[in-house]
Design an enzyme around this catalytic site. Sequence first.
Site, PDB file in Angstrom:
ATOM      1  CG  HIS A   1      -1.840   1.180   1.293  1.00  0.00           C
ATOM      2  ND1 HIS A   1      -3.195   1.033   1.499  1.00  0.00           N
ATOM      3  CD2 HIS A   1      -1.628   2.514   1.161  1.00  0.00           C
ATOM      4  CE1 HIS A   1      -3.771   2.231   1.493  1.00  0.00           C
ATOM      5  NE2 HIS A   1      -2.833   3.144   1.301  1.00  0.00           N
TER       6      HIS A   1
ATOM      7  CG  HIS B   1      -0.747   7.094  -0.961  1.00  0.00           C
ATOM      8  ND1 HIS B   1      -1.981   7.216  -1.567  1.00  0.00           N
ATOM      9  CD2 HIS B   1      -0.957   6.437   0.200  1.00  0.00           C
ATOM     10  CE1 HIS B   1      -2.903   6.651  -0.778  1.00  0.00           C
ATOM     11  NE2 HIS B   1      -2.310   6.176   0.293  1.00  0.00           N
ATOM     12  CG  LEU B   2       4.755   5.462  -5.830  1.00  0.00           C
ATOM     13  CD1 LEU B   2       5.007   4.534  -7.011  1.00  0.00           C
ATOM     14  CD2 LEU B   2       6.067   5.794  -5.114  1.00  0.00           C
ATOM     15  NE  ARG B   3       0.586  11.927  -2.188  1.00  0.00           N
ATOM     16  CZ  ARG B   3      -0.394  11.467  -1.439  1.00  0.00           C
ATOM     17  NH1 ARG B   3      -1.392  10.767  -1.969  1.00  0.00           N
ATOM     18  NH2 ARG B   3      -0.412  11.681  -0.137  1.00  0.00           N
TER      19      ARG B   3
ATOM     20  CG  ASN C   1      -5.008   8.532  -3.212  1.00  0.00           C
ATOM     21  OD1 ASN C   1      -3.953   8.052  -3.618  1.00  0.00           O
ATOM     22  ND2 ASN C   1      -5.118   9.073  -2.009  1.00  0.00           N
TER      23      ASN C   1
ATOM     24  CE  LYS D   1      -7.932   2.112  -0.788  1.00  0.00           C
ATOM     25  NZ  LYS D   1      -6.682   2.419  -0.111  1.00  0.00           N
TER      26      LYS D   1
ATOM     27  CG  HIS E   1      -9.832   4.408   3.369  1.00  0.00           C
ATOM     28  ND1 HIS E   1      -8.610   5.021   3.499  1.00  0.00           N
ATOM     29  CD2 HIS E   1     -10.586   4.853   4.405  1.00  0.00           C
ATOM     30  CE1 HIS E   1      -8.612   5.800   4.566  1.00  0.00           C
ATOM     31  NE2 HIS E   1      -9.805   5.725   5.133  1.00  0.00           N
TER      32      HIS E   1
ATOM     33  CG  HIS F   1      -4.836   2.103   5.798  1.00  0.00           C
ATOM     34  ND1 HIS F   1      -6.193   2.053   6.018  1.00  0.00           N
ATOM     35  CD2 HIS F   1      -4.675   2.851   4.675  1.00  0.00           C
ATOM     36  CE1 HIS F   1      -6.801   2.739   5.084  1.00  0.00           C
ATOM     37  NE2 HIS F   1      -5.912   3.227   4.249  1.00  0.00           N
TER      38      HIS F   1
ATOM     39  CG  LEU G   1      -7.547  10.295   7.636  1.00  0.00           C
ATOM     40  CD1 LEU G   1      -8.315  11.009   6.535  1.00  0.00           C
ATOM     41  CD2 LEU G   1      -8.426  10.137   8.880  1.00  0.00           C
TER      42      LEU G   1
ATOM     43  CG  ASP H   1      -1.516   4.760   4.068  1.00  0.00           C
ATOM     44  OD1 ASP H   1      -1.570   5.210   2.903  1.00  0.00           O
ATOM     45  OD2 ASP H   1      -2.310   5.096   4.963  1.00  0.00           O
TER      46      ASP H   1
ATOM     47  CG  HIS I   1       0.010  15.143   2.190  1.00  0.00           C
ATOM     48  ND1 HIS I   1      -0.945  15.439   1.238  1.00  0.00           N
ATOM     49  CD2 HIS I   1      -0.380  13.979   2.752  1.00  0.00           C
ATOM     50  CE1 HIS I   1      -1.874  14.489   1.235  1.00  0.00           C
ATOM     51  NE2 HIS I   1      -1.560  13.591   2.135  1.00  0.00           N
TER      52      HIS I   1
ATOM     53  CB  ALA J   1      -4.817  12.550   6.483  1.00  0.00           C
TER      54      ALA J   1
HETATM   55  C1  NCD Z   1      -3.502   8.975   2.198  1.00  0.00           C
HETATM   56  C2  NCD Z   1      -3.097  10.035   1.170  1.00  0.00           C
HETATM   57  O1  NCD Z   1      -2.599  11.082   1.566  1.00  0.00           O
HETATM   58  O2  NCD Z   1      -3.272   9.792  -0.024  1.00  0.00           O
HETATM   59  N1  NCD Z   1      -3.466   9.571   3.497  1.00  0.00           N
HETATM   60  C3  NCD Z   1      -3.371   8.913   4.676  1.00  0.00           C
HETATM   61  O3  NCD Z   1      -3.448   9.551   5.737  1.00  0.00           O
HETATM   62  N2  NCD Z   1      -3.176   7.632   4.734  1.00  0.00           N
HETATM   63  C4  NCD Z   1      -4.829   8.411   1.852  1.00  0.00           C
HETATM   64  C5  NCD Z   1      -5.190   7.166   2.595  1.00  0.00           C
HETATM   65  O4  NCD Z   1      -4.585   6.106   2.407  1.00  0.00           O
HETATM   66  O5  NCD Z   1      -6.124   7.230   3.397  1.00  0.00           O
HETATM   67 ZN    ZN Z   2      -3.190   5.084   1.736  1.00  0.00          ZN
END
Ligand code: NCD
Ligand code: ZN
Length: 345
Positions: free
Chosen positions: A14, A16-18, A42, A100, A137, A175, A220, A248, A252, A264
């Site tokens: 899990h 996030h690479l943006r 996302n 997802k 989620h 998560h 989150l 996860d 940011h 988050a």
């Molecule tokens: C994640 C995000 O910033 O994309 N943020 C997080 O707090 N985990 C989204 C997510 O997995 O809920």
């Molecule tokens: Zn996530």
Amino acid sequence: MTETLTIPRPDDWHLHLRDGAMLRAVLPESARHFGRAIVMPNLVPPVVTGAEAAAYRERIMAALPDGSGFRPLMTLYLTEETDPRDVEMAARTGLVQAVKLYPAGATTNSQSGVRDFDKVTGVLETMAQIGLPLCVHGEVTDPAVDIFDREAAFIDRVLDPLRRRIPGLKVVMEHITTKVGVDYVAAGGAAIGGTITVHHLVLNRNHLLAGGIRPHYYCLPVVKREEHRLALRKAATSGDPSFFLGTDSAPHTDPAKLQPCGCAGCFTATNALAVLAHVFDEDGALDRLAGFASEHGPAFYGLPVAEETITLEKIPAACPPAIETGDGPVTVFDPGFAPAWRVRP
Ligand code: NCD
Ligand code: ZN
């Protein structure tokens, strides 16, 4: 003699690479240690179709450091308009490994997610037929439900009814943050897995809120009471193949986190494995680290365990500096202690 531990190269189930400058800045942090990662869809706009996932995969591959063997495992963002045939095609060609489910409004960029779960039954039935896992989620968005109870409410109101309706569906509860989540996954047999982050293994809600608010610990699902953290530690270190690592890691920029309504997400890609080794050592479970970080995830997804290995060594990891991105600095997760382990460079 330095204590060492060699394990198959871990994967991140899990991540996030943006995109754009952020992708280029954070991808090397994951690619340095991990072999593969389930990449969250996302983005803005989200990665909904097979064609969008293929294009995103190309952008990730182009951003990889030269010589890196890292492989992104793509996911599709489920919407009420998702076409089951597109999902099936993307899965059959090997492009996507999961879909997802974000309840609309649950977290970062989830506005296009699902409001009426009945509307996605057709897609979920197709996924059950072809064995494509659904990553969820697991939080309700009902404003009347306390944020600390949203995971438990999601299991009761959404996840359990959905799994009873479509019993063949493979589900990953992403998560997990509570004992309720741990127990639900542990009791669910081979059709359900649960990912656990590194930060939820070390933080409880006091770390977030007592003696000052710490925005870098805000993620989150939000971190919970100590009893829940202990249940997660027990699950992760238990050797139960239902549980596997999903960091996860969610970057940011500092300006986006440090403001009256901050984003988050904890950015853990850089030191996730150092902190994880510290946790497993503390709990006398180093012999189970390979299972959690490198073996249970591939088994759930029907993929081979990595042939390559990494070596962890009991040498204190340096405190990583913030990552500079074209968009601003991203602070790396501070576990609140100096990890006693590091990945051998
Ligand atoms: C994640 C995000 O910033 O994309 N943020 C997080 O707090 N985990 C989204 C997510 O997995 O809920
Ligand atoms: Zn996530």
